[in-house]
Design a protein around this motif. Structure first.
Motif, mmCIF file in Angstrom:
data_model
loop_
_atom_site.group_PDB
_atom_site.id
_atom_site.type_symbol
_atom_site.label_atom_id
_atom_site.label_comp_id
_atom_site.label_asym_id
_atom_site.label_seq_id
_atom_site.Cartn_x
_atom_site.Cartn_y
_atom_site.Cartn_z
ATOM 1 N N LEU A 140 80.498 35.679 15.935
ATOM 2 C CA LEU A 140 81.146 35.002 14.678
ATOM 3 C C LEU A 140 80.841 35.709 13.320
ATOM 4 O O LEU A 140 81.952 35.705 12.232
ATOM 5 C CB LEU A 140 80.190 33.556 14.309
ATOM 6 N N GLN A 141 79.807 36.524 13.264
ATOM 7 C CA GLN A 141 79.775 37.442 12.259
ATOM 8 C C GLN A 141 81.056 38.438 11.802
ATOM 9 O O GLN A 141 81.391 38.490 10.941
ATOM 10 C CB GLN A 141 78.519 38.330 12.343
ATOM 11 N N GLU A 142 81.180 38.820 13.371
ATOM 12 C CA GLU A 142 82.630 39.675 13.210
ATOM 13 C C GLU A 142 83.825 39.134 12.773
ATOM 14 O O GLU A 142 84.566 39.556 12.079
ATOM 15 C CB GLU A 142 82.730 40.076 14.652
ATOM 16 N N ALA A 143 84.059 37.792 12.947
ATOM 17 C CA ALA A 143 85.191 37.154 12.536
ATOM 18 C C ALA A 143 85.114 36.864 11.055
ATOM 19 O O ALA A 143 86.121 37.270 10.216
ATOM 20 C CB ALA A 143 85.170 35.629 13.139
ATOM 21 N N ALA A 171 85.677 37.871 -0.798
ATOM 22 C CA ALA A 171 84.987 38.598 0.510
ATOM 23 C C ALA A 171 83.329 38.177 0.273
ATOM 24 O O ALA A 171 82.547 38.264 1.107
ATOM 25 C CB ALA A 171 85.137 40.164 0.239
ATOM 26 N N HIS A 172 83.047 38.109 -1.207
ATOM 27 C CA HIS A 172 81.706 37.849 -1.445
ATOM 28 C C HIS A 172 81.227 36.506 -1.095
ATOM 29 O O HIS A 172 80.286 36.212 -0.483
ATOM 30 C CB HIS A 172 81.414 37.999 -2.902
ATOM 31 N N TRP A 173 82.170 35.499 -1.162
ATOM 32 C CA TRP A 173 81.817 34.102 -0.824
ATOM 33 C C TRP A 173 81.862 34.163 0.828
ATOM 34 O O TRP A 173 80.973 33.495 1.434
ATOM 35 C CB TRP A 173 83.074 33.210 -1.101
ATOM 36 N N LEU A 174 82.867 34.775 1.542
ATOM 37 C CA LEU A 174 82.741 35.023 2.921
ATOM 38 C C LEU A 174 81.436 35.512 3.434
ATOM 39 O O LEU A 174 80.774 34.985 4.383
ATOM 40 C CB LEU A 174 83.670 35.854 3.236
ATOM 41 N N LEU A 175 80.712 36.689 2.805
ATOM 42 C CA LEU A 175 79.838 37.194 3.359
ATOM 43 C C LEU A 175 78.284 36.520 2.893
ATOM 44 O O LEU A 175 77.526 36.709 3.604
ATOM 45 C CB LEU A 175 79.548 38.676 2.661
ATOM 46 N N SER A 176 78.616 35.486 2.085
ATOM 47 C CA SER A 176 77.369 34.781 1.763
ATOM 48 C C SER A 176 77.113 33.992 2.912
ATOM 49 O O SER A 176 75.994 33.260 3.252
ATOM 50 C CB SER A 176 77.644 33.529 0.592
ATOM 51 N N HIS A 177 78.139 33.799 4.023
ATOM 52 C CA HIS A 177 77.768 32.782 5.219
ATOM 53 C C HIS A 177 77.399 34.041 6.293
ATOM 54 O O HIS A 177 76.934 33.685 7.602
ATOM 55 C CB HIS A 177 78.844 32.227 5.823
ATOM 56 N N PHE A 178 77.776 35.331 6.126
ATOM 57 C CA PHE A 178 77.274 36.389 7.062
ATOM 58 C C PHE A 178 75.844 36.518 7.353
ATOM 59 O O PHE A 178 75.336 36.595 8.402
ATOM 60 C CB PHE A 178 78.183 37.811 6.724
ATOM 61 N N TRP A 179 75.013 36.696 5.949
ATOM 62 C CA TRP A 179 73.821 37.194 6.207
ATOM 63 C C TRP A 179 72.832 36.028 6.626
ATOM 64 O O TRP A 179 71.786 36.505 7.160
ATOM 65 C CB TRP A 179 73.440 37.542 4.590
ATOM 66 N N PRO A 180 73.253 34.510 6.333
ATOM 67 C CA PRO A 180 72.283 33.860 7.280
ATOM 68 C C PRO A 180 72.524 33.970 8.516
ATOM 69 O O PRO A 180 71.340 33.633 9.332
ATOM 70 C CB PRO A 180 72.839 32.373 6.539
ATOM 71 N N LEU A 181 73.631 34.302 9.125
ATOM 72 C CA LEU A 181 73.708 34.457 10.502
ATOM 73 C C LEU A 181 72.913 35.575 10.899
ATOM 74 O O LEU A 181 72.340 35.752 12.111
ATOM 75 C CB LEU A 181 75.226 34.642 10.871
ATOM 76 N N HIS A 253 73.174 26.681 9.427
ATOM 77 C CA HIS A 253 74.068 27.687 8.785
ATOM 78 C C HIS A 253 75.641 27.396 9.265
ATOM 79 O O HIS A 253 76.349 27.541 8.622
ATOM 80 C CB HIS A 253 73.734 28.851 9.091
ATOM 81 N N CYS A 254 75.848 26.902 10.582
ATOM 82 C CA CYS A 254 76.959 26.892 10.996
ATOM 83 C C CYS A 254 77.582 25.539 10.289
ATOM 84 O O CYS A 254 78.728 25.349 10.071
ATOM 85 C CB CYS A 254 77.101 26.447 12.647
ATOM 86 N N SER A 255 76.816 24.601 9.884
ATOM 87 C CA SER A 255 77.171 23.208 9.423
ATOM 88 C C SER A 255 77.417 23.638 7.989
ATOM 89 O O SER A 255 78.646 23.128 7.517
ATOM 90 C CB SER A 255 76.165 22.311 9.309
ATOM 91 N N ARG A 256 76.663 24.511 7.254
ATOM 92 C CA ARG A 256 77.223 24.989 5.914
ATOM 93 C C ARG A 256 78.553 25.815 5.902
ATOM 94 O O ARG A 256 79.315 25.494 4.945
ATOM 95 C CB ARG A 256 76.195 25.584 5.219
ATOM 96 N N ILE A 257 78.831 26.639 6.876
ATOM 97 C CA ILE A 257 80.126 27.185 6.774
ATOM 98 C C ILE A 257 81.079 26.189 6.954
ATOM 99 O O ILE A 257 82.098 26.107 6.359
ATOM 100 C CB ILE A 257 80.156 28.177 8.061
ATOM 101 N N ALA A 258 81.001 25.185 7.984
ATOM 102 C CA ALA A 258 81.789 24.227 8.039
ATOM 103 C C ALA A 258 82.092 23.283 6.964
ATOM 104 O O ALA A 258 83.437 23.075 6.615
ATOM 105 C CB ALA A 258 81.334 23.209 9.193
ATOM 106 N N GLU A 259 81.266 22.848 6.242
ATOM 107 C CA GLU A 259 81.148 21.956 5.168
ATOM 108 C C GLU A 259 82.288 22.828 4.089
ATOM 109 O O GLU A 259 82.996 22.254 3.563
ATOM 110 C CB GLU A 259 79.880 21.936 4.707
ATOM 111 N N ASP A 260 81.795 23.971 3.702
ATOM 112 C CA ASP A 260 82.733 24.819 2.821
ATOM 113 C C ASP A 260 84.204 24.898 3.254
ATOM 114 O O ASP A 260 85.073 24.543 2.358
ATOM 115 C CB ASP A 260 81.969 26.266 2.832
ATOM 116 N N LEU A 261 84.373 25.253 4.548
ATOM 117 C CA LEU A 261 85.842 25.235 5.055
ATOM 118 C C LEU A 261 86.567 23.871 5.143
ATOM 119 O O LEU A 261 87.719 23.686 4.865
ATOM 120 C CB LEU A 261 85.860 26.009 6.452
ATOM 121 N N ILE A 262 85.744 22.773 5.428
ATOM 122 C CA ILE A 262 86.269 21.478 5.399
ATOM 123 C C ILE A 262 86.668 21.158 3.926
ATOM 124 O O ILE A 262 88.039 20.532 3.645
ATOM 125 C CB ILE A 262 85.324 20.457 6.112
ATOM 126 N N LEU A 263 86.041 21.353 2.830
ATOM 127 C CA LEU A 263 86.188 20.914 1.573
ATOM 128 C C LEU A 263 87.313 21.794 1.159
ATOM 129 O O LEU A 263 88.535 21.321 0.743
ATOM 130 C CB LEU A 263 85.055 21.368 0.717
#
Length: 461
Positions: A140-143, A171-181, A253-263
């Motif tokens: 998931l981090q790689e994606a 990219a900065h927003w995307l990486l905000s989900h990388f570091w929790p993982l 953390h998966c839930s928060r990634i999902a919520e951002d992308l759903i919105l």
């Protein structure tokens, strides 16, 4: 080895009759713990060798038992199923071993108990499961990282209180989900280390009465350490609680990634478009594109939390040593691991197949989002931040009253708000300029984001 009632139980001699059917039904755990069988076989093979060292088996008998256990494993792998009298995985394996080697199987339980046996099996299963989870988190981090590399120059709004706040690199927003993982992987590694303590040799509660070489068992079974107290060892399920906490945070953390992308995938935002392979449709509305994988991810945190609370609630009231309440530990553990190993590939696929609507994202960045930059502009000209904040606030109010973007106000409005504004202030309303001011470690500036991507790559090595 059969009990008084003719079944292949590992206990029962002191009872005048067999257990009631209702007790059999609730006591039988093989429907849950059958998946431990590969580890129970491996554990039993190591125990046979240890019994040979302790003088219980001859070398030939130990080899016979180990070979018989290989055949047991082959039978189970080929689909052999438990029978009614197999109350747990240990009974199942033991019964099949008796069918394979006869008499020597009857001595395999010497010096061990199902208490230390199940604790060891579960720890081995947990170590293996957490290794698999770690691989899936990394994928998931790689994606996320691949998408971030492709979107370094794109700009989007960042949000606080779900209100547009300041512009950032996509990219900065995307990486905000990388570091929790990345932190999740650290927690998973810590939980795995907690599991890697060998309880085998603790017996039922007081330790084995036979001089089995626990160091030999530790090395043969892939553990890092040996338990120090037999009472603690058979009742310790801290490693499961730690695993469930790690999985709960991962689910969060998966839930928060999902919520951002759903919105962001909604028509109201329109920032991303979901890939066909990870979208579903409606049985009624032909136009619908639903992010089901992401919605299921959003629900995952609650499921993991429920498993964690169930286990900790069980543990907190137990006296020391082994208690049958601990039979419930595997239900929570298996459910959480099953849920996460099913979910993570779907989330990774959803992220990997996203298409970013860069024009829509850039258009969502309004001049008002550079209000802080205007205040900073004044601070650089020796205006106090308090006064700068007030001056920019008046500009924002004027733009709202006129119904225009902050960038559409005439320069005269800026001068009226504060005399320190000069003509070059209008350049501060460009989002690229805003990002350039934040080229600090951890910030959204271009150089900082490039360094962050390099650090992310390094963390995956």
């Amino acid at each position: 080895m059969s009990s008084h009632d003719g079944s292949h139980k590992l206990w029962g001699g002191r009872f005048a009759g067999g257990p009631a059917p209702e007790l059999e039904a609730v006591n039988r755990s093989i429907g849950t713990d059958l998946r431990l069988w590969p580890f129970d076989v491996k554990l039993s093979q190591a125990w046979a060798s240890a019994l040979a060292t302790a003088g219980v088996y001859s070398a030939e008998e130990a080899a016979l038992v180990r070979d018989g256990l290989d055949r047991v494993a082959a039978r189970i792998a080929a689909g052999e199923q438990p029978i009614a009298s197999d109350e747990d995985v240990h009974t199942f394996v033991d019964r099949l071993l008796h069918l394979e080697v006869g008499g020597p199987a009857g001595r395999l339980q010497t010096g061990r108990s199902r208490n230390d046996q199940v604790a060891t099996d579960t720890r081995m299963w947990t170590m293996d499961a957490l290794d698999r989870v770690d691989v899936l988190i990394r994928q998931l981090q790689e994606a996320i990282l691949l998408q971030a590399e492709a979107q370094q120059d794109a700009i989007m709004p960042a949000y606080t209180h779900l209100q547009r706040a300041q512009p950032v690199s996509v990219a900065h927003w995307l990486l905000s989900h990388f570091w929790p993982l990345a932190r999740d992987r650290q927690r998973v590694a810590s939980a795995r280390a907690a599991a890697a303590v060998l309880p085998l040799g603790s017996g039922a509660i007081a330790g084995s009465a036979f001089p089995v070489p626990r160091e030999q068992l530790r090395d043969a079974l892939g553990f890092a350490a040996i338990s120090r107290n037999s009472i603690d060892a058979v009742g310790d399920r801290d490693f499961i609680a730690e695993s469930l906490f790690a999985l709960t945070m991962l689910g969060t953390h998966c839930s928060r990634i999902a919520e951002d992308l759903i919105l962001f995938g909604s028509s109201e935002f329109g920032f991303v478009r979901y890939g066909d392979a990870y979208s579903t449709g409606s049985s009624m509305m032909p136009q619908k594109r639903n992010p089901d994988a992401l919605e299921l991810a959003r629900g995952s945190g609650a499921r993991m939390l429920g498993d964690l609370v169930a286990l900790v609630g069980t543990l907190k009231g137990l006296p020391s040593g082994y208690n049958k309440d601990l039979q419930e530990d595997k239900r929570a553990l298996f459910d959480a691991v099953d849920g996460m190993t099913l979910l993570l590939p779907a989330v990774a696929g959803s992220v990997a197949t996203l298409r970013f609507e860069l024009t829509r994202m850039r258009e969502a960045v309004s001049g008002a989002m550079m209000a802080t930059d205007l205040a900073d502009y004044l601070v650089r000209r020796s205006v106090s931040f308090r006064d700068a904040h007030g001056a920019v606030g008046r500009l924002v109010r004027e733009a709202e009253e006129r119904g225009v973007d902050l960038s559409s106000l005439p320069f005269s409005s800026f001068v009226a708000a504060h005399s320190a504004f000069e003509q070059d202030v209008l350049a501060e309303l460009a989002p690229e300029r805003s990002l350039s001011h934040r080229d600090i470690a951890g910030g959204t500036g271009p150089s900082s984001v490039r360094r962050q991507i390099a650090d992310a790559k390094q963390s995956l090595l």
